[in-house]
Design a protein around this motif. Structure first.
Motif, PDB file in Angstrom:
ATOM      1  N   ARG A  43      60.141 -81.859  -9.246  1.00  0.00           N
ATOM      2  CA  ARG A  43      59.712 -80.827  -8.299  1.00  0.00           C
ATOM      3  C   ARG A  43      60.016 -81.383  -6.917  1.00  0.00           C
ATOM      4  O   ARG A  43      59.389 -82.361  -6.482  1.00  0.00           O
ATOM      5  CB  ARG A  43      58.235 -80.516  -8.439  1.00  0.00           C
ATOM      6  CG  ARG A  43      57.778 -79.378  -7.493  1.00  0.00           C
ATOM      7  CD  ARG A  43      56.298 -79.426  -7.191  1.00  0.00           C
ATOM      8  NE  ARG A  43      55.518 -79.349  -8.416  1.00  0.00           N
ATOM      9  CZ  ARG A  43      54.505 -80.169  -8.681  1.00  0.00           C
ATOM     10  NH1 ARG A  43      54.178 -81.131  -7.838  1.00  0.00           N
ATOM     11  NH2 ARG A  43      53.828 -80.051  -9.802  1.00  0.00           N
ATOM     12  N   GLN A  78      59.145 -75.372   0.911  1.00  0.00           N
ATOM     13  CA  GLN A  78      59.142 -74.668  -0.375  1.00  0.00           C
ATOM     14  C   GLN A  78      59.399 -75.634  -1.518  1.00  0.00           C
ATOM     15  O   GLN A  78      60.228 -76.540  -1.423  1.00  0.00           O
ATOM     16  CB  GLN A  78      60.229 -73.584  -0.363  1.00  0.00           C
ATOM     17  CG  GLN A  78      60.310 -72.749  -1.632  1.00  0.00           C
ATOM     18  CD  GLN A  78      61.381 -71.666  -1.527  1.00  0.00           C
ATOM     19  OE1 GLN A  78      61.838 -71.332  -0.437  1.00  0.00           O
ATOM     20  NE2 GLN A  78      61.780 -71.137  -2.670  1.00  0.00           N
ATOM     21  N   ALA A  79      58.684 -75.459  -2.633  1.00  0.00           N
ATOM     22  CA  ALA A  79      58.904 -76.278  -3.827  1.00  0.00           C
ATOM     23  C   ALA A  79      60.050 -75.689  -4.636  1.00  0.00           C
ATOM     24  O   ALA A  79      60.178 -74.467  -4.750  1.00  0.00           O
ATOM     25  CB  ALA A  79      57.636 -76.332  -4.671  1.00  0.00           C
ATOM     26  N   VAL A  80      60.884 -76.545  -5.196  1.00  0.00           N
ATOM     27  CA  VAL A  80      62.008 -76.088  -6.004  1.00  0.00           C
ATOM     28  C   VAL A  80      62.221 -77.067  -7.163  1.00  0.00           C
ATOM     29  O   VAL A  80      62.089 -78.285  -6.993  1.00  0.00           O
ATOM     30  CB  VAL A  80      63.294 -75.942  -5.149  1.00  0.00           C
ATOM     31  CG1 VAL A  80      63.670 -77.257  -4.490  1.00  0.00           C
ATOM     32  CG2 VAL A  80      64.449 -75.412  -5.981  1.00  0.00           C
ATOM     33  N   ASP A 176      55.021 -76.364 -14.691  1.00  0.00           N
ATOM     34  CA  ASP A 176      54.573 -77.343 -13.707  1.00  0.00           C
ATOM     35  C   ASP A 176      55.480 -77.361 -12.478  1.00  0.00           C
ATOM     36  O   ASP A 176      55.454 -78.302 -11.697  1.00  0.00           O
ATOM     37  CB  ASP A 176      54.550 -78.733 -14.355  1.00  0.00           C
ATOM     38  CG  ASP A 176      53.560 -79.672 -13.679  1.00  0.00           C
ATOM     39  OD1 ASP A 176      52.672 -79.176 -12.965  1.00  0.00           O
ATOM     40  OD2 ASP A 176      53.691 -80.892 -13.846  1.00  0.00           O
ATOM     41  N   ALA A 177      56.303 -76.318 -12.324  1.00  0.00           N
ATOM     42  CA  ALA A 177      57.293 -76.310 -11.250  1.00  0.00           C
ATOM     43  C   ALA A 177      56.670 -76.090  -9.878  1.00  0.00           C
ATOM     44  O   ALA A 177      57.199 -76.569  -8.870  1.00  0.00           O
ATOM     45  CB  ALA A 177      58.348 -75.236 -11.520  1.00  0.00           C
ATOM     46  N   LYS A 178      55.565 -75.367  -9.817  1.00  0.00           N
ATOM     47  CA  LYS A 178      54.959 -75.057  -8.528  1.00  0.00           C
ATOM     48  C   LYS A 178      54.038 -76.186  -8.075  1.00  0.00           C
ATOM     49  O   LYS A 178      53.419 -76.864  -8.881  1.00  0.00           O
ATOM     50  CB  LYS A 178      54.194 -73.741  -8.609  1.00  0.00           C
ATOM     51  CG  LYS A 178      55.089 -72.537  -8.885  1.00  0.00           C
ATOM     52  CD  LYS A 178      54.281 -71.249  -8.922  1.00  0.00           C
ATOM     53  CE  LYS A 178      55.185 -70.049  -9.181  1.00  0.00           C
ATOM     54  NZ  LYS A 178      54.423 -68.772  -9.221  1.00  0.00           N
ATOM     55  N   GLY A 179      53.971 -76.353  -6.775  1.00  0.00           N
ATOM     56  CA  GLY A 179      53.118 -77.389  -6.213  1.00  0.00           C
ATOM     57  C   GLY A 179      53.492 -77.636  -4.772  1.00  0.00           C
ATOM     58  O   GLY A 179      54.464 -77.071  -4.257  1.00  0.00           O
ATOM     59  N   THR A 180      52.737 -78.477  -4.110  1.00  0.00           N
ATOM     60  CA  THR A 180      52.992 -78.748  -2.693  1.00  0.00           C
ATOM     61  C   THR A 180      53.534 -80.151  -2.449  1.00  0.00           C
ATOM     62  O   THR A 180      53.895 -80.484  -1.329  1.00  0.00           O
ATOM     63  CB  THR A 180      51.696 -78.576  -1.882  1.00  0.00           C
ATOM     64  OG1 THR A 180      50.693 -79.466  -2.408  1.00  0.00           O
ATOM     65  CG2 THR A 180      51.201 -77.145  -1.957  1.00  0.00           C
TER      66      THR A 180
END
Length: 340
Positions: A43, A78-80, A176-180
């Motif tokens: 991520r 942005q998370a990618v 689990d792709a999203k996050g800061t």
């Protein structure tokens, strides 16, 4: 020693795998340990766009920087989800892609690209139908599936199990792709797992500690430290520089009219193995022995045939005005000299 042998061992404290064909080292995988492996999934957090290139710099864990070539529509912060595509040159960012694949021995899961496809290398309709039947039993349609050529000789149950394992992994990673914050989601396959995944032809597998020495792998590794590559006709020298890899082909003591063409054809057949074992990629310039333009076509055909069987993506660029032949090779491995 006849036939194919896969040796799984460690060398210089690093996990390593060697493929021997009739006693000759044909391929080698050595763990880099201290850098992200190709195939690792992260991520990443968008940092800043690269104007003029359309790319985006990303932040990875532990302060590592990555470069995503296609960054259109992304914004800083942005998370990618990205996957490592190769090794970076010293001082440069890790190359990544947002087209993430989950690759195993028999199946490749392709998120965002639905469908069920069988490798074109499997041409027998009966075999294709058997493979598709096994896949349809477990394919839930959530992701695309590519069934590899290695499926041809294995029972349907093994193919189905592989599809289920890779699909489950894809679901877990995508969830689990999203996050800061940047995070490692998969570490990529090490040499032993890569050998199982990619060297699928029938072979004897040796796993005893010290098998590199008993099978003669270490002796052949020592010879790879030099630039000289003996050929059936002539010789060539493969030498990496900071900017590119140079290859010099020589006829040796042969002064016959056909010596130049014979040496060049021998070099073109041996070049993929020489680059593969030394872990060399990037820009490559080959100084073949001077030949006519008619003979150049023969050499280029021989190169294309040789690299077609090579597992590492290589583009044959062509001849320069000075008579050099240029290639561009993906950096899937680190130079062997730096590892050992």
């Amino acid at each position: 020693m006849k036939g194919r042998t896969i040796a799984l061992d460690h060398t210089n404290g690093r996990e390593a795998a060697a493929l021997m064909v009739n006693g000759k080292l044909d391929d080698l995988l050595v763990d880099a340990q201290d850098v992200p492996r190709p195939g690792a999934i992260f991520r990443g957090i968008c940092d800043r766009p690269i104007k003029g290139q359309g790319g985006m710099m990303l932040r990875l864990p532990e302060g590592e920087a990555a470069f995503l070539r296609q960054g259109k529509g992304l914004k800083p912060g942005q998370a990618v989800l990205v996957q490592v595509t190769g090794y970076a040159d010293e001082g440069k960012a890790v190359p990544v892609t947002d087209r993430v694949l989950f690759k195993s021995r028999y199946a490749i899961v392709t998120p965002g690209k639905p469908g069920l496809n069988v490798s074109r290398q499997i041409s027998d309709d009966v075999v294709r139908d058997r493979i598709l039947e096994a896949a349809h039993k477990v394919h839930d349609g959530s992701h695309g599936i590519i069934l590899r050529s290695s499926c041809a000789e294995v029972p349907g149950e093994e193919i189905a199990d592989d599809i289920v394992a890779m699909t489950d992994l894809a679901h877990a990673v995508l969830a689990d792709a999203k996050g800061t914050e940047p995070e490692v989601l998969t570490e990529g396959d090490g040499p032993h797992l890569l050998a199982w995944r990619e060297w699928t032809d029938a072979a004897d597998v040796v796993t005893e500690q010290g098998c590199f020495e008993s099978l003669g792998v270490l002796d052949q590794l020592e010879r790879l430290s030099g630039a000289l590559v003996p050929l059936s006709d002539g010789s060539m020298y493969v030498e990496p520089t900071r900017a590119l890899v140079t290859v010099d082909v020589n006829t040796g003591n042969d002064t016959s009219p056909a010596a130049a063409l014979k040496a060049n054809l021998a070099a073109s057949r041996a070049l993929p193995r020489a680059l593969r074992l030394r872990g060399l990629g990037g820009q490559i310039a080959v100084d073949f022995v001077s030949i006519s333009k008619a003979h150049r076509k023969q050499v280029e055909q021989s190169l294309r045939a040789a690299f077609k069987a090579d597992p590492i993506e290589t583009s044959l660029v062509g001849w320069t005005q000075m008579g050099l032949f240029e290639l561009q090779r993906k950096r899937e491995r680190l130079p062997l000299k730096g590892l050992l």
